[in-house]
Write a protein that holds these residues in place. Structure first.
Motif, PDB file in Angstrom:
ATOM      1  N   LEU A 158       0.172  -7.223   3.890  1.00 14.12           N
ATOM      2  CA  LEU A 158       0.442  -6.226   2.863  1.00 14.12           C
ATOM      3  C   LEU A 158      -0.701  -5.223   2.735  1.00 14.12           C
ATOM      4  CD1 LEU A 158       1.989  -8.462   0.046  1.00 14.12           C
ATOM      5  CD2 LEU A 158       3.206  -6.833   1.496  1.00 14.12           C
ATOM      6  N   VAL A 159      -1.929  -5.697   2.630  1.00 22.20           N
ATOM      7  CA  VAL A 159      -3.042  -4.763   2.404  1.00 22.20           C
ATOM      8  C   VAL A 159      -3.270  -3.888   3.627  1.00 22.20           C
ATOM      9  CG1 VAL A 159      -4.146  -6.209   0.658  1.00 22.20           C
ATOM     10  CG2 VAL A 159      -4.831  -6.464   3.062  1.00 22.20           C
ATOM     11  N   ARG A 160      -3.082  -4.441   4.811  1.00 23.20           N
ATOM     12  CA  ARG A 160      -3.231  -3.606   6.007  1.00 23.20           C
ATOM     13  C   ARG A 160      -2.146  -2.537   6.063  1.00 23.20           C
ATOM     14  NH1 ARG A 160      -3.278  -6.910  11.281  1.00 23.20           N
ATOM     15  NH2 ARG A 160      -1.675  -8.102  10.166  1.00 23.20           N
ATOM     16  N   HIS A 161      -0.919  -2.912   5.732  1.00 18.50           N
ATOM     17  CA  HIS A 161       0.193  -1.961   5.776  1.00 18.50           C
ATOM     18  C   HIS A 161       0.018  -0.855   4.745  1.00 18.50           C
ATOM     19  CE1 HIS A 161       4.304  -0.484   6.135  1.00 18.50           C
ATOM     20  NE2 HIS A 161       4.443  -0.615   4.824  1.00 18.50           N
ATOM     21  N   PHE A 162      -0.246  -1.226   3.497  1.00 19.49           N
ATOM     22  CA  PHE A 162      -0.333  -0.219   2.436  1.00 19.49           C
ATOM     23  C   PHE A 162      -1.568   0.668   2.592  1.00 19.49           C
ATOM     24  CE2 PHE A 162       2.188  -3.432  -0.206  1.00 19.49           C
ATOM     25  CZ  PHE A 162       3.385  -2.778   0.035  1.00 19.49           C
ATOM     26  N   SER A 163      -2.684   0.103   3.002  1.00 20.11           N
ATOM     27  CA  SER A 163      -3.897   0.914   3.149  1.00 20.11           C
ATOM     28  C   SER A 163      -3.804   1.859   4.337  1.00 20.11           C
ATOM     29  CB  SER A 163      -5.134   0.023   3.276  1.00 20.11           C
ATOM     30  OG  SER A 163      -5.050  -0.814   4.412  1.00 20.11           O
ATOM     31  N   ALA A 164      -3.068   1.462   5.390  1.00 18.97           N
ATOM     32  CA  ALA A 164      -2.894   2.352   6.540  1.00 18.97           C
ATOM     33  C   ALA A 164      -2.010   3.537   6.194  1.00 18.97           C
ATOM     34  CB  ALA A 164      -2.292   1.569   7.712  1.00 18.97           C
ATOM     35  N   ARG A 165      -1.082   3.333   5.267  1.00 19.35           N
ATOM     36  CA  ARG A 165      -0.161   4.411   4.876  1.00 19.35           C
ATOM     37  C   ARG A 165      -0.721   5.310   3.780  1.00 19.35           C
ATOM     38  NH1 ARG A 165       5.508   3.400   5.577  1.00 19.35           N
ATOM     39  NH2 ARG A 165       5.847   4.036   3.419  1.00 19.35           N
ATOM     40  N   ASP A 166      -1.700   4.809   3.015  1.00 20.53           N
ATOM     41  CA  ASP A 166      -2.180   5.548   1.845  1.00 20.53           C
ATOM     42  C   ASP A 166      -3.674   5.301   1.670  1.00 20.53           C
ATOM     43  OD1 ASP A 166      -2.739   6.655  -0.618  1.00 20.53           O
ATOM     44  OD2 ASP A 166      -1.052   5.723  -1.647  1.00 20.53           O
ATOM     45  N   ALA A 167      -4.472   6.333   1.843  1.00 16.03           N
ATOM     46  CA  ALA A 167      -5.928   6.191   1.756  1.00 16.03           C
ATOM     47  C   ALA A 167      -6.394   5.822   0.352  1.00 16.03           C
ATOM     48  CB  ALA A 167      -6.604   7.492   2.195  1.00 16.03           C
ATOM     49  N   GLY A 168      -5.572   6.093  -0.657  1.00 16.18           N
ATOM     50  CA  GLY A 168      -5.967   5.782  -2.033  1.00 16.18           C
ATOM     51  C   GLY A 168      -5.544   4.404  -2.504  1.00 16.18           C
ATOM     52  N   PHE A 169      -4.958   3.612  -1.605  1.00 21.54           N
ATOM     53  CA  PHE A 169      -4.421   2.312  -2.018  1.00 21.54           C
ATOM     54  C   PHE A 169      -5.497   1.414  -2.612  1.00 21.54           C
ATOM     55  CE2 PHE A 169      -4.072  -2.172  -0.726  1.00 21.54           C
ATOM     56  CZ  PHE A 169      -3.020  -2.557  -1.530  1.00 21.54           C
ATOM     57  N   TRP A 170      -6.641   1.270  -1.945  1.00 19.03           N
ATOM     58  CA  TRP A 170      -7.665   0.331  -2.405  1.00 19.03           C
ATOM     59  C   TRP A 170      -8.220   0.722  -3.775  1.00 19.03           C
ATOM     60  CZ3 TRP A 170      -8.410  -4.344  -0.691  1.00 19.03           C
ATOM     61  CH2 TRP A 170      -8.048  -4.666   0.616  1.00 19.03           C
ATOM     62  N   ASP A 171      -8.425   2.006  -3.995  1.00 18.64           N
ATOM     63  CA  ASP A 171      -8.929   2.447  -5.302  1.00 18.64           C
ATOM     64  C   ASP A 171      -7.931   2.116  -6.397  1.00 18.64           C
ATOM     65  OD1 ASP A 171     -11.483   4.250  -4.652  1.00 18.64           O
ATOM     66  OD2 ASP A 171      -9.966   4.633  -3.124  1.00 18.64           O
ATOM     67  N   ARG A 172      -6.654   2.386  -6.137  1.00 26.30           N
ATOM     68  CA  ARG A 172      -5.630   2.094  -7.141  1.00 26.30           C
ATOM     69  C   ARG A 172      -5.486   0.586  -7.356  1.00 26.30           C
ATOM     70  NH1 ARG A 172      -2.803   5.768  -4.188  1.00 26.30           N
ATOM     71  NH2 ARG A 172      -1.342   4.149  -3.517  1.00 26.30           N
ATOM     72  N   LEU A 173      -5.662  -0.200  -6.309  1.00 27.36           N
ATOM     73  CA  LEU A 173      -5.557  -1.652  -6.453  1.00 27.36           C
ATOM     74  C   LEU A 173      -6.625  -2.180  -7.407  1.00 27.36           C
ATOM     75  CD1 LEU A 173      -4.223  -4.321  -5.489  1.00 27.36           C
ATOM     76  CD2 LEU A 173      -5.967  -4.395  -3.683  1.00 27.36           C
ATOM     77  N   LEU A 174      -7.852  -1.701  -7.269  1.00 23.47           N
ATOM     78  CA  LEU A 174      -8.929  -2.156  -8.153  1.00 23.47           C
ATOM     79  C   LEU A 174      -8.675  -1.723  -9.594  1.00 23.47           C
ATOM     80  CD1 LEU A 174     -11.964  -1.482  -5.819  1.00 23.47           C
ATOM     81  CD2 LEU A 174     -11.137  -3.706  -6.567  1.00 23.47           C
ATOM     82  N   VAL A 175      -8.197  -0.506  -9.772  1.00 24.74           N
ATOM     83  CA  VAL A 175      -7.896  -0.016 -11.121  1.00 24.74           C
ATOM     84  C   VAL A 175      -6.765  -0.837 -11.742  1.00 24.74           C
ATOM     85  CG1 VAL A 175      -6.972   1.934 -12.439  1.00 24.74           C
ATOM     86  CG2 VAL A 175      -8.730   2.318 -10.696  1.00 24.74           C
ATOM     87  N   ARG A 176      -5.734  -1.080 -10.964  1.00 29.78           N
ATOM     88  CA  ARG A 176      -4.581  -1.812 -11.483  1.00 29.78           C
ATOM     89  C   ARG A 176      -4.947  -3.256 -11.816  1.00 29.78           C
ATOM     90  NH1 ARG A 176      -0.132  -0.944 -14.443  1.00 29.78           N
ATOM     91  NH2 ARG A 176       1.753  -1.924 -13.604  1.00 29.78           N
ATOM     92  N   ALA A 177      -5.813  -3.868 -11.018  1.00 27.86           N
ATOM     93  CA  ALA A 177      -6.260  -5.233 -11.320  1.00 27.86           C
ATOM     94  C   ALA A 177      -6.948  -5.277 -12.671  1.00 27.86           C
ATOM     95  CB  ALA A 177      -7.200  -5.734 -10.228  1.00 27.86           C
ATOM     96  N   GLY A 178      -7.736  -4.246 -12.983  1.00 27.07           N
ATOM     97  CA  GLY A 178      -8.377  -4.176 -14.288  1.00 27.07           C
ATOM     98  C   GLY A 178      -7.373  -3.992 -15.408  1.00 27.07           C
ATOM     99  N   GLN A 179      -6.362  -3.163 -15.187  1.00 25.18           N
ATOM    100  CA  GLN A 179      -5.345  -2.934 -16.211  1.00 25.18           C
ATOM    101  C   GLN A 179      -4.561  -4.198 -16.529  1.00 25.18           C
ATOM    102  OE1 GLN A 179      -3.052   0.206 -14.414  1.00 25.18           O
ATOM    103  NE2 GLN A 179      -4.401   1.840 -15.161  1.00 25.18           N
ATOM    104  N   LEU A 180      -4.273  -5.004 -15.512  1.00 24.85           N
ATOM    105  CA  LEU A 180      -3.464  -6.212 -15.698  1.00 24.85           C
ATOM    106  C   LEU A 180      -4.300  -7.461 -15.951  1.00 24.85           C
ATOM    107  CD1 LEU A 180      -0.795  -5.672 -12.876  1.00 24.85           C
ATOM    108  CD2 LEU A 180      -0.567  -5.160 -15.318  1.00 24.85           C
TER     109      LEU A 180
END
Length: 370
Positions: A241-263
């Motif tokens: 999952l992380v390889r697929h989403f990060s390859a398609r979207d350069a902002g994936f990792w930043d949003r993942l960290l933000v979303r982890a904090g929100q949840l």
């Protein structure tokens, strides 16, 4: 491959992530195949070996081919079952989201390739839970658990109702209203996940979580569960999952960290990234490492969890066993219950489970809840 390499507890993970080659000897292939079967990863092993152009001995080839055929058959059945689920719920206007393996399959994600599937996991709003259950019962899925205590346990304290089993086909649906128990240390609003759900192209009525939520759900499910029978499979799902989403979207990792904090899911995120890197190598951008390090628990807890989860993420196979593994798996089981419920609920629940296991004949399924 030398004898000590065959006894490496993470042999299967090392092969599947490309960090080492398969063993050369017949004995080595026997160990590798038996580990893959125990971990429900035989079809994935076959896919990996074929993609890498690695020659497979004839005595192993037929076993791997059989695993691939079985996996493809189950995947076809999953597709048919998802259409029936959508038909049952769409008729009553119930909005739902697919979770885990069903979501990977419907969305055509790499994590579904060569994956063995089990139950169908659905997420609905808590207010729609009764309507969704009634609609699925109309489609043939019924609750076969007659225990009054278990009914109360699921419906009052858990994030899902008791499993629904189809009376004709035997398929099982786990119907959730959020992704962790409301009594858990981690509290996640299921409505917040549904609000950002995405439709599946070409599959009317089917939705999946947005990429960040899909990854976080996979992480929290894996690292708060007490049963690790499919632990390595689920970790490899995360890797896909992380390889697929990060390859398609350069902002994936930043949003993942933000979303982890929100949840409030920073701790499962830390565990996931730590063990992905341990088994598969670096996955996240180097620039985010300082931010991820701040998610770490204190050193004693970090060391303990690294050991416990290192054990849990191995196949339960004799070649993977090391001193203390039994204790580690028991502690993981206790930890999962500690995370799931406060002591005032947990202790009576565990005592009752122990009583039922010790005296099953005395535990009437129709007995009133404690």
């Amino acid at each position: 491959m030398q004898r000590d390499a065959l006894q490496h507890p993470d042999l299967l993970a090392q092969v599947l992530t490309g960090r080492c080659a398969p063993p050369a000897s017949d004995a080595g292939w026997l160990v590798l195949l038996s580990q893959a079967r125990r971990a429900n990863l035989a079809a994935r092993l076959a896919s990996h070996l074929d993609a890498a152009g690695i020659a497979v001995p004839p005595q192993a080839r037929w076993q791997l081919d059989g695993a691939v055929k079985a996996q493809r058959h189950v995947a076809r059945l999953m597709d048919l079952e998802l259409r029936r689920v959508a038909q049952a719920l769409r008729g009553d206007g119930v909005e739902f989201v697919l979770l885990k393996g069903a979501a990977y399959q419907a969305a055509g994600l790499p994590a579904a390739s060569a994956r063995q599937f089990g139950d169908i996991d659905l997420l609905v709003r808590r207010a729609d839970l009764a309507a969704a259950e009634a609609a699925l019962m109309g489609g043939g899925w019924v609750n076969l658990d007659a225990s009054a205590y278990d009914q109360r346990y699921y419906r009052e304290w858990m994030h899902e109702i008791p499993p629904l089993t189809h009376i004709g086909r035997g398929s099982v649906i786990d119907l959730h209203h959020t992704i962790v128990p409301p009594t858990s240390v981690f509290r996640v609003d299921g409505g917040a996940l549904l609000a950002n759900a995405l439709p599946v192209a070409g599959r009317p009525g089917l939705q999946v979580l947005q990429p960040e939520d899909m990854v976080l759900h996979s992480m929290v499910h894996l690292f708060t569960d007490g049963e690790f029978d499919n632990g390595l499979r689920d970790l490899l799902d995360l890797w896909d999952l992380v390889r697929h989403f990060s390859a398609r979207d350069a902002g994936f990792w930043d949003r993942l960290l933000v979303r982890a904090g929100q949840l409030g899911l920073e701790r499962p995120l830390h565990h996931a990234l730590q063990h992905l890197e341990r088994l598969a190598g670096p996955t996240m951008p180097e620039r985010l490492r300082p931010q991820v390090r701040r998610l770490q628990p204190p050193l004693p807890v970090r060391g303990m969890m690294q050991w416990l989860l290192g054990v849990g993420l191995r196949p339960q196979h004799p070649a993977c066993r090391q001193t203390g593994d039994g204790l580690a798996r028991w502690l993981l089981y206790v930890r999962s219950h500690w995370l799931r419920m406060p002591l005032r609920l947990l202790l009576p629940h565990l005592l009752r489970k122990a009583w039922v296991q010790r005296f099953p004949a005395k535990a009437s399924p129709q007995a009133p809840a404690a």
